[in-house]
Design an enzyme around this catalytic site. Structure first.
Site, mmCIF file in Angstrom:
data_model
loop_
_atom_site.group_PDB
_atom_site.id
_atom_site.type_symbol
_atom_site.label_atom_id
_atom_site.label_comp_id
_atom_site.label_asym_id
_atom_site.label_seq_id
_atom_site.Cartn_x
_atom_site.Cartn_y
_atom_site.Cartn_z
ATOM 1 N N LYS A 36 -2.628 -23.666 -8.789
ATOM 2 C CA LYS A 36 -3.156 -23.198 -7.512
ATOM 3 C C LYS A 36 -2.182 -23.555 -6.395
ATOM 4 O O LYS A 36 -1.759 -24.705 -6.276
ATOM 5 C CB LYS A 36 -4.507 -23.837 -7.237
ATOM 6 C CG LYS A 36 -5.158 -23.434 -5.937
ATOM 7 C CD LYS A 36 -6.549 -24.067 -5.898
ATOM 8 C CE LYS A 36 -7.216 -23.940 -4.580
ATOM 9 N NZ LYS A 36 -8.521 -24.604 -4.567
ATOM 10 N N SER B 113 3.241 -6.465 -7.162
ATOM 11 C CA SER B 113 3.345 -7.894 -7.405
ATOM 12 C C SER B 113 3.282 -8.711 -6.119
ATOM 13 O O SER B 113 3.061 -8.202 -5.037
ATOM 14 C CB SER B 113 4.626 -8.244 -8.139
ATOM 15 O OG SER B 113 5.726 -8.018 -7.275
ATOM 16 N N TYR C 258 0.859 -9.932 -10.296
ATOM 17 C CA TYR C 258 1.706 -10.833 -11.067
ATOM 18 C C TYR C 258 2.796 -11.399 -10.170
ATOM 19 O O TYR C 258 3.138 -10.824 -9.137
ATOM 20 C CB TYR C 258 2.314 -10.131 -12.287
ATOM 21 C CG TYR C 258 3.194 -8.947 -11.954
ATOM 22 C CD1 TYR C 258 4.571 -9.100 -11.806
ATOM 23 C CD2 TYR C 258 2.647 -7.677 -11.768
ATOM 24 C CE1 TYR C 258 5.377 -8.019 -11.496
ATOM 25 C CE2 TYR C 258 3.442 -6.600 -11.455
ATOM 26 C CZ TYR C 258 4.808 -6.777 -11.317
ATOM 27 O OH TYR C 258 5.608 -5.707 -10.992
#
Length: 116
Positions: free
Chosen positions: A9, A25, A58
């Protein structure tokens, strides 16, 4: 049994750019990727603190020490420059292993996305 748990995180970073015409992305400063143990190409969830948007994309490696957090392609429509976001990745682990797993959680400086 396997379950999904928080793996990494990056908590509260500032969006530095949004590039609608890029393939897709999120581009993330290499230092932040290394510190959070997120690898290039890994699926990440984005939570936008400013507007409540939640979506997946991603990771792409950005220039080291740049502070860059750029949403690319369609994701660029879900953020604005200077929004504060949280970047999250998950791992699938065996239930017993998950009980002792410790995620990588980092808290960059919101002003410049540095790790100081």
């Amino acid at each position: 049994m396997q379950i999904q748990v928080l793996k990494s995180k990056i908590h509260r970073v500032k969006v530095t750019g949004a590039d609608l015409n890029y393939i897709g992305s999120i581009t993330i400063d290499e230092n932040l990727l290394l510190a959070s143990n997120i690898i290039e190409g890994e699926k990440v969830s984005i939570v936008n603190i400013n507007n409540g948007e939640r979506f997946d994309t991603y990771a792409i490696k950005g220039q080291k020490n740049s502070g860059e957090i750029t949403l690319n392609g369609p994701a660029a429509r879900r953020v604005q420059k200077d929004d504060i976001i949280i970047i999250i990745s998950y791992a699938t682990l065996d239930f017993e292993e998950a009980k002792t797993f410790k995620p990588w959680i980092i808290f960059p400086n919101e002003k410049d996305n540095s790790l100081t």
